[in-house]
Design an enzyme around this catalytic site. Structure first.
Site, PDB file in Angstrom:
ATOM      1  N   CYS A  77       0.839  -1.197   0.000  1.00 10.67           N
ATOM      2  CA  CYS A  77       0.000   0.000   0.000  1.00 10.67           C
ATOM      3  C   CYS A  77       0.876   1.250   0.000  1.00 10.67           C
ATOM      4  CB  CYS A  77      -0.919  -0.015   1.207  1.00 10.67           C
ATOM      5  SG  CYS A  77      -1.999   1.421   1.300  1.00 10.67           S
ATOM      6  N   CYS A 100      -5.789  -2.791   7.598  1.00  7.09           N
ATOM      7  CA  CYS A 100      -6.920  -1.854   7.610  1.00  7.09           C
ATOM      8  C   CYS A 100      -8.175  -2.406   6.958  1.00  7.09           C
ATOM      9  CB  CYS A 100      -6.518  -0.540   6.951  1.00  7.09           C
ATOM     10  SG  CYS A 100      -6.271  -0.665   5.172  1.00  7.09           S
TER      11      CYS A 100
END
Lengths: 374, 375
Positions: free
Chosen positions: A111, A209
């Site tokens: 990410c 997340c």
């Protein structure tokens, strides 16, 4: 803070706001220095899908609300940008695919590299920004001898996040700012308090997340069901000699080095996962000493700076002391053999291997496999 | 630098007099219109006056207006209430693909309850086809819901013809007129039901109305009291209604000249865009509102354009915003046959009563600079 780049005049700086205290303080510091600061949050996944779960990790809707509040307090413009497609492609699909290959993915590094920096830099340039800043604990300094920027570990070694940035394109370093590189976490919290930021005392986020309650097994199952795939990943648990000693319900539920949850008792010594094999759907278990490797093969290596000697320091987990090792090019220019100076365990295919020389982040790549000396 | 507002279709700045008129009802004149005592009478009186001003502006009998919380409630009330009332007569409704999301989501909900819904296509200019509408009607059709003007493109549908078609078949005609109010003359004889939102016509947020032709009864959406002749329960949003009344009073006087002035600004803006950029004005082939300019800048992402304009103090908008405020391709432009990339390259300037020539001059300074950098 690292202000060398900013000394001359007022600059337009885009700050990636996650809703956490670190990025908020990064924005506050830049604003304090008189720059034109613009806050940006990334919408990474469809929030409505996660509504049922208690969920306040990085970049979820509630975090976006916190980031928005921070931007109001700092009186800076704030925008939420949609990165759902790229996040799905580069992070979520990668995450599932890696597990199904029997590897252990690292979605946070992915990410950072493929979503945060690559796309945020593009967005920041679209907004005519001079710099992109984030709340990472890392230092970005100009090395006068080399005539280029380099990434150095944060002053607060406990918080150092250089590990996550090994994939950064070195050409982009002049465009990046890391205002927290010279600060400690308590200092950052104190600044947040000074500005009355709502997240001054917020706990660190530890979860992945996009995965509710850290239950990645259920997540992978749902992901496959959504795509209409029904993979049977069950198979045999075998010992090193290949003999079956039990069954498992999915090889992707196992990670090299795992001890708990095998469901097999072995009176002689504890059993550890030594290998996960996609094609045979087998999970190999054995004694702890077999986990120790003499080195590893690393692929897709990105260099921020060329090493001055083959002897480097290596990290194969974010929170782990460094391993002394030597590098040797193997195969293509991005593949290397890394020889540990002492045997080391927990070499997980799919994880990142990150190289340092003293304080300097040299680069890193993705672990293909560990190896034993013959 | 004060930001310049070009987003009147999202919401309008209230006329200054609107806020002034509302203030007493947020402080000293706090009575409940249902109470029999002095405070109650004062409140009831204000409510009646507000209703007269509203009905006076729309040219309808005050009994035909039900005050609601806004356009979305009015649309829900119209669709769900009419269906409940008429379900013995049929279970088919006709609407279009370019309706506001409050109509489309309501229709989806009704479909889940077994109602059949036909969503009419629109052509490249954003217009429905009357032939297709006629073909879609069946003996089971109980009402047609077609907006008067589109919020994104300003395209005006042929409501005179739609109304005639519906009347000839004894089918009710509901129109979402939220974007049309204050921007064009409206003949309420065309409608059986019409949804109104106050904050799109220089009034406050949180109030609106549903017009119900005389004699038409709907099942209430909100039960609980005798307010609004039992058609909408709950203590009235008195300050909001007073603001609604005030906005109507002013519009009644000023609307005609406002429209002329806004139309001039709009034409100037469109000419500027066409002369300076490779653009497409969306809905250009159709009759459109006096205030809406929806323009496609091929190869430029509307998000980047809007953010850069905002940083220069120019407030415009694009498509529909999702929960956290990021952009999704407009369902209206997609229905007009645009691909996703083009839909995501389109932005909307919507002008209004307070738009000035100086506002446009500033826009004309900024826009070429931003467009050139993003090209």
């Amino acid at each position: 803070m690292e202000t060398g780049k900013l000394k001359t005049r007022k600059k337009r700086v885009v700050v990636a706001l996650s809703g956490g205290v670190d990025s908020s303080v990064a924005a506050a510091l830049l604003k304090e220095e008189g720059h034109e600061v613009i806050g940006i949050s990334m919408q990474l996944y469809d929030q409505s899908k996660l509504e049922d779960t208690r969920f306040d990790s990085c970049c979820s809707l509630k975090e976006v609300d916190v980031a928005r509040r921070v931007a109001q307090i700092l009186e800076i413009p704030y925008y939420v940008l949609n990165f759902e497609d790229v996040f799905q492609d580069k992070v979520v699909n990668y995450f599932v695919d890696e597990y199904l290959k029997g590897r252990t993915p690292n979605p946070c590094v992915r990410c950072n590299t493929d979503v945060k920096f690559h796309h945020l830099i593009r967005k920041a340039r679209e907004l005519n920004a001079d710099y992109l800043a984030t709340g990472h604990y890392v230092r970005n300094l100009y090395n006068e001898t080399l005539g280029e920027y380099e990434l150095l570990k944060a002053k607060d070694r406990q918080k150092d996040q250089s590990y996550f940035l090994f994939g950064t394109d070195p050409k982009e370093l002049p465009f990046l700012l890391f205002p927290l590189g010279d600060l400690t976490k308590p200092e950052v919290r104190a600044i947040a308090q000074k500005y009355n930021l709502p997240n001054a005392h917020k706990a660190e986020s530890m979860e992945i997340c996009f995965i509710p309650s850290n239950n990645y097994k259920a997540f992978i199952q749902e992901h496959l069901e959504e795509k209409g795939e029904n993979l049977d990943t069950g198979g045999e648990i075998i010992s090193e000699d290949g003999s079956s000693i039990g069954k498992h319900e999915g090889y992707h539920h196992y990670t090299i080095g795992q001890r708990k949850g095998l469901g097999i008792s072995n009176p002689a010594h504890p059993l550890y996962v030594l290998d996960v094999n996609q094609s045979s759907k087998t999970v190999t278990v054995g004694s702890e000493d077999k986990l120790y490797m003499d080195g590893l093969i690393v692929q897709n290596v990105n260099w921020l700076r060329q090493p001055s000697s083959p002897n480097i320091h290596l990290k194969i987990r974010h929170s782990q002391t460094e391993i002394e090792a030597s590098l040797e090019q193997a195969g293509d220019s991005q593949t290397f053999k890394v020889y540990f100076h002492k045997p080391h365990k927990s070499v997980c295919p799919g994880q990142a291997a990150v190289f340092y020389e003293d304080e300097t982040l040299l680069g890193g790549g993705w672990i293909d496999r560990g190896f034993h000396k013959k | 630098m004060k930001p310049i507002y070009f987003d009147y279709n999202a919401t309008t700045p209230p006329y200054p007099e609107v806020g002034e008129a509302m203030l007493p009802f947020l402080s000293t004149a706090y009575g409940n219109p249902s109470s029999i005592h002095a405070f109650g009478r004062q409140a009831k009186e204000a409510l009646m006056v507000a209703k007269e001003k509203v009905s006076g502006f729309f040219g309808v009998d005050s009994d035909t207006l039900v005050f609601t919380s806004g356009g979305t409630e009015s649309n829900n009330f119209a669709l769900k209430g009419a269906l409940e009332f008429l379900k013995s007569k049929g279970n088919h409704i006709v609407t279009s693909k370019v309706e506001h999301v409050s109509i489309l989501d309501c229709c989806k909900y009704l479909e889940s309850k077994g109602v059949q819904v036909t969503y009419l296509d629109v052509n490249e200019a954003g217009l429905i086809s009357l032939e297709e509408l006629e073909k879609a009607l069946t003996p089971q059709t109980i009402f047609i819901s077609i907006q008067t003007a589109n919020n994104e493109t300003g395209v005006i549908q042929p409501i005179v013809e739609i109304s005639a078609l519906a009347r000839a078949r004894g089918i009710l005609f509901h129109s979402d007129i939220v974007q049309a109010v204050g921007k064009m003359e409206l003949d309420f004889n065309l409608f059986d039901m019409a949804s109104i939102s106050t904050h799109k016509m220089y009034g406050p947020k949180g109030v609106g109305g549903l017009y119900l032709k005389k004699g038409l009864k709907l099942e209430a959406l909100i039960h609980g009291g005798n307010q609004e002749r039992k058609r909408r329960g709950g203590t009235e949003n008195l300050a909001g209604m007073v603001g609604f009344g005030k906005a109507c009073e002013i519009l009644k006087e000023k609307m005609k000249e406002e429209i002329v002035q806004i139309q001039k600004h709009k034409e100037r803006l469109e000419s500027f865009c066409k002369e300076n950029f490779e653009v497409h004005i969306n809905g250009e082939g159709a009759p459109r509102l006096c205030n809406t300019v929806n323009v496609t800048f091929p190869k430029i992402q509307s998000e980047a354009l809007l953010l850069n304009l905002d940083l220069e103090g120019i407030c415009a908008s694009s498509g529909a915003a999702c929960s956290s405020g990021s952009l999704e391709p407009s369902h209206v432009l997609m229905a007009m046959g645009y691909d996703e990339a083009l839909a995501l390259s389109s932005i909307r300037f919507s002008l209004g009563a307070q738009t000035s020539s100086e506002d446009l001059n500033r826009l004309f300074e900024v826009l070429p600079f931003v467009v050139q950098r993003l090209s």
